[in-house]
Design a protein around this motif. Structure first.
Motif, short mmCIF file in Angstrom:
data_model
loop_
_atom_site.label_atom_id
_atom_site.label_comp_id
_atom_site.label_asym_id
_atom_site.label_seq_id
_atom_site.Cartn_x
_atom_site.Cartn_y
_atom_site.Cartn_z
N VAL A 108 0.79 -1.23 0.00
CA VAL A 108 0.00 0.00 0.00
C VAL A 108 0.82 1.28 0.00
O VAL A 108 0.26 2.36 -0.17
N ALA A 109 2.15 1.19 0.22
CA ALA A 109 2.97 2.39 0.26
C ALA A 109 4.39 2.07 -0.19
O ALA A 109 4.86 0.94 -0.03
N LEU A 110 5.06 3.08 -0.75
CA LEU A 110 6.43 2.94 -1.25
C LEU A 110 7.29 4.10 -0.78
O LEU A 110 6.79 5.22 -0.62
N ALA A 111 8.58 3.84 -0.62
CA ALA A 111 9.56 4.90 -0.40
C ALA A 111 10.83 4.51 -1.13
O ALA A 111 11.22 3.34 -1.12
N VAL A 112 11.49 5.47 -1.76
CA VAL A 112 12.71 5.22 -2.53
C VAL A 112 13.87 5.92 -1.84
O VAL A 112 13.79 7.10 -1.51
N ASP A 113 14.96 5.17 -1.64
CA ASP A 113 16.22 5.75 -1.19
C ASP A 113 17.12 5.85 -2.41
O ASP A 113 17.69 4.85 -2.85
N SER A 114 17.23 7.04 -2.99
CA SER A 114 17.99 7.20 -4.23
C SER A 114 19.50 7.09 -4.01
O SER A 114 20.23 6.85 -4.95
N VAL A 115 19.96 7.21 -2.77
CA VAL A 115 21.39 7.08 -2.48
C VAL A 115 21.82 5.62 -2.51
O VAL A 115 22.82 5.25 -3.11
N THR A 116 21.03 4.74 -1.87
CA THR A 116 21.37 3.31 -1.81
C THR A 116 20.69 2.50 -2.91
O THR A 116 20.96 1.32 -3.06
N ASP A 117 19.78 3.12 -3.67
CA ASP A 117 18.99 2.46 -4.71
C ASP A 117 18.19 1.29 -4.13
O ASP A 117 18.13 0.21 -4.70
#
Length: 125
Positions: free
Chosen positions: A79-88
């Protein structure tokens, strides 16, 4: 630039730019995802879009350059997402399976971590 937000179904929101220079934008294609999309997140570094599909226990990964789509199996009822663009890394709250799935953005390999009852949100710092 001003934005208008249209909330379709929690927690999914679609934002429309109301700037005059963007009024001539048109839809150039449609990308099929799995059943009951519930959330979307973007990694601007890798140019990938992630869609949590609550009705199919999957996340659709879309390549921003070519619109190629692939499904990654995750826990039940994402139901939810979060992206860490530093660690991919992509974090997915799976309400139905009381877990969080962690997706490796480079390989789409996923692992599931058990958490408390009914996670409905996730954030990255």
């Amino acid at each position: 630039m001003r934005y208008l937000a249209l909330f379709l179904a929690p927690p999914l929101a679609v934002f429309f730019a109301t700037s005059p220079e963007l009024h001539s934008q048109t839809v150039t294609g449609t990308i099929k995802v799995a059943q009951s999309p519930a959330a979307v997140a973007v990694n601007p570094v890798t140019n990938k879009i992630y869609v949590a599909n609550s009705g199919s226990a999957s996340v659709t990964v879309i390549g921003g350059a070519n619109n190629a789509a692939a499904a990654v199996p995750v826990g039940r009822d994402p139901v939810a997402l979060a992206v860490d663009s530093v660690t991919d890394k992509i974090y997915v709250a799976n309400k139905g399976s009381k877990s969080v799935t962690i997706i490796d953005g480079a390989t789409n390999a996923a692992r599931i971590v058990a958490v408390g009852v009914n996670p409905v949100a996730v954030a990255v710092n």
